[in-house]
Design a protein around this motif. Structure first.
Motif, PDB file in Angstrom:
ATOM      1  N   GLU A 101      66.659  32.380  18.949  1.00  0.00           N
ATOM      2  CA  GLU A 101      67.439  31.153  19.110  1.00  0.00           C
ATOM      3  C   GLU A 101      66.607  30.054  19.750  1.00  0.00           C
TER       4      GLU A 101
ATOM      5  N   GLU B 237      70.559  35.230  10.741  1.00  0.00           N
ATOM      6  CA  GLU B 237      71.526  35.008  11.801  1.00  0.00           C
ATOM      7  C   GLU B 237      71.370  36.107  12.845  1.00  0.00           C
TER       8      GLU B 237
ATOM      9  N   ARG C 287      73.193  37.814  16.665  1.00  0.00           N
ATOM     10  CA  ARG C 287      74.392  37.926  17.486  1.00  0.00           C
ATOM     11  C   ARG C 287      73.958  38.301  18.900  1.00  0.00           C
TER      12      ARG C 287
ATOM     13  N   PRO D 246      78.349  35.518  15.024  1.00  0.00           N
ATOM     14  CA  PRO D 246      76.917  35.358  14.718  1.00  0.00           C
ATOM     15  C   PRO D 246      76.497  33.900  14.821  1.00  0.00           C
ATOM     16  N   ARG D 247      75.228  33.697  15.003  1.00  0.00           N
ATOM     17  CA  ARG D 247      74.653  32.354  15.092  1.00  0.00           C
ATOM     18  C   ARG D 247      73.537  32.232  14.061  1.00  0.00           C
ATOM     19  N   LYS D 248      73.575  31.196  13.256  1.00  0.00           N
ATOM     20  CA  LYS D 248      72.554  30.958  12.257  1.00  0.00           C
ATOM     21  C   LYS D 248      71.244  30.559  12.928  1.00  0.00           C
TER      22      LYS D 248
END
Length: 463
Positions: free
Chosen positions: A232, A263, A265, A272-274
């Motif tokens: 991230e 993605e 998590r 979830p996050r892209k």
């Protein structure tokens, strides 16, 4: 057998998929013809011209052999400056060249027989019938070299930098994998964006998921605040997974999911996050061998090795020694110490195997400058031992009844234990202080201490 041209690669005819090199010259290029002699391989010959040719039963290989006795990734052929080198990648039943079982061997010229399981291939060296392009640069960022091996690699790295593909850098410790990854990121279209480095060998298995993907506050004992993971944090840029071959097996499916779905998590969260990152991975292990042994997931290996670049060890490019010495002396502001590296010293250096590669060379150059002298040959053998291959008698203390791998592991273990004991004694048992002194990652030092059972006998403290 199937032809290598069926799959995308950064060698041979597929170089048209990336931009052309600036300032290139034509050089002789080796070709290889493989022909089925016996076994269940298809009854036809194929001409291959890649830098590396993989042979095995898995459909992804350049040469596929439908033989139950052949491992998924059985062996590989690598093109050297003067011929082809065969490496057995941990196959179950071994590889024979002209009836002799080998692990690493130069292929005899002009032809030889390669036996894999119940199949036999005839390999014929086509010599320099084909041509390839070789860049004329002598450096790629902080990587330096004028040998053909390095200039070929510079060309590949330059092409790789212009794409957004996942890259796997394979090479021994000290060959410059992190330097290559840094320069790929710097020259690509993500330059100026975040560049995150994660050393998979230096993180505790229980913490690696949090390190990569982050965690929510309260996700586990000790998670007293929100943590953003490396994937991230690298959003829009590049993440470099160093020593990815050390990643725990139970963590590999989660990494595969992140690479395929793009993605992640966070631990303790459901949503979830892209992510938008380019992934560069590096390892000093043969991942094909790790796949054969069940220690690395096959699907993750393919996801990481979209483009594979091999970093040549120093012993394969000894022509670069003088250039590397000049560069290192310049970085030390010690150009006036060049006289210390006399022709005799350089001859001894060329006879050394350099298991630590460029990192070991840098240490030797710096030590020589600091001492302002080069020890006599009789005293220099401890740091630059000449190879014993071809000697009439084995060196004193060498037990040839012990396999090479076992003997080497015993010597390394003895050195590590002695070094760690002295280090702990110097640091009065303070691990953080010891890690700084040895310029080691503290977690890696912990693992070494545990491996040699030194924690119980010494006072281990943190700062």
């Amino acid at each position: 057998m199937t032809e290598a041209e069926d799959r995308p690669t950064l060698s041979g005819a597929h170089l048209h998929t990336v931009r052309q090199l600036a300032r290139a010259v034509a050089i002789p290029r080796l070709g290889l013809q493989l022909e089925r002699v016996a076994g269940r391989a298809e009854d036809r010959s194929v001409v291959l011209e890649g830098d590396t040719i993989r042979i095995g039963s898995h459909p992804s290989n350049d040469v596929v052999i439908d033989d139950a006795m052949v491992s998924r990734f059985h062996c590989s052929l690598r093109r050297g400056d003067s011929g082809w080198v065969l490496t057995d990648t941990g196959s179950l039943n071994g590889t024979l060249v002209d009836g002799v079982r080998v692990r690493d061997a130069d292929l005899p010229r002009p032809s030889c027989r390669i036996s894999l399981g119940d199949s036999v291939l005839c390999a014929r060296d086509l010599g320099s019938e084909a041509l390839a392009e070789l860049v004329t640069w002598s450096s790629f960022g902080e990587l330096h070299g004028e040998s053909m091996a390095m200039r070929r690699m510079f060309g590949v790295l330059d092409r790789v930098a212009q794409s957004d593909s996942t890259v796997l850098l394979q090479g021994e410790s000290g060959t410059g994998k992190e330097l290559a990854a840094t320069e790929i990121a710097r020259r690509g279209h993500r330059a100026g964006r975040p560049f995150m480095i994660v050393d998979c060998s230096a993180i505790s298995p229980s913490l690696i998921e949090s390190e990569l993907f982050g965690h929510a506050k309260g996700a586990f004992t000790g998670a007293d605040r929100l943590r953003i993971g490396a994937f991230e944090a690298a959003s829009g840029g590049t993440i470099f997974l160093d020593e990815v071959g050390e990643m725990p097996l139970e963590m590999q499916p989660k990494l595969l999911r992140a690479l395929e779905a793009r993605e992640i998590r966070r631990t303790g969260e459901n949503d979830p996050r892209k992510i938008d990152v380019r992934v560069i991975a590096a390892t000093n292990r043969s991942l094909e061998r790790e796949v054969n042994r069940g220690r690395f997931r096959e699907d993750l290996f393919f996801r990481l090795s979209v483009v594979t670049v091999r970093m040549p060890p120093l012993r394969e490019r000894l022509d670069d020694l003088e250039l590397l010495i000049r560069v290192m002396l310049g970085s030390l502001n010690a150009e006036d110490s060049a006289h210390l590296f006399t022709p005799d010293v350089l001859a001894d250096m060329r006879a050394h195997d350099w298991p630590g590669n460029v990192r070991e060379l840098r240490n030797f150059v710096e030590r020589t400058v600091v001492l302002d002298q080069v020890a006599p040959a009789s005293q220099r053998q401890s740091s630059l031992p000449p190879p014993t291959a071809g000697a009439a008698q084995p060196s004193p203390g060498v037990d040839l009844s012990v396999p090479f791998r076992v003997a080497k592991e015993d010597v390394v273990a003895e050195f590590e234990r002695g070094y760690l004991k002295a280090l702990l004694e110097w640091a009065s048992g303070n691990v953080s202080k010891a890690a700084r002194r040895a310029k080691m990652d503290r977690m890696y030092l912990y693992r070494l201490l545990q491996r040699h059972d030194l924690r119980g006998g010494s006072r281990i403290e943190d700062d």
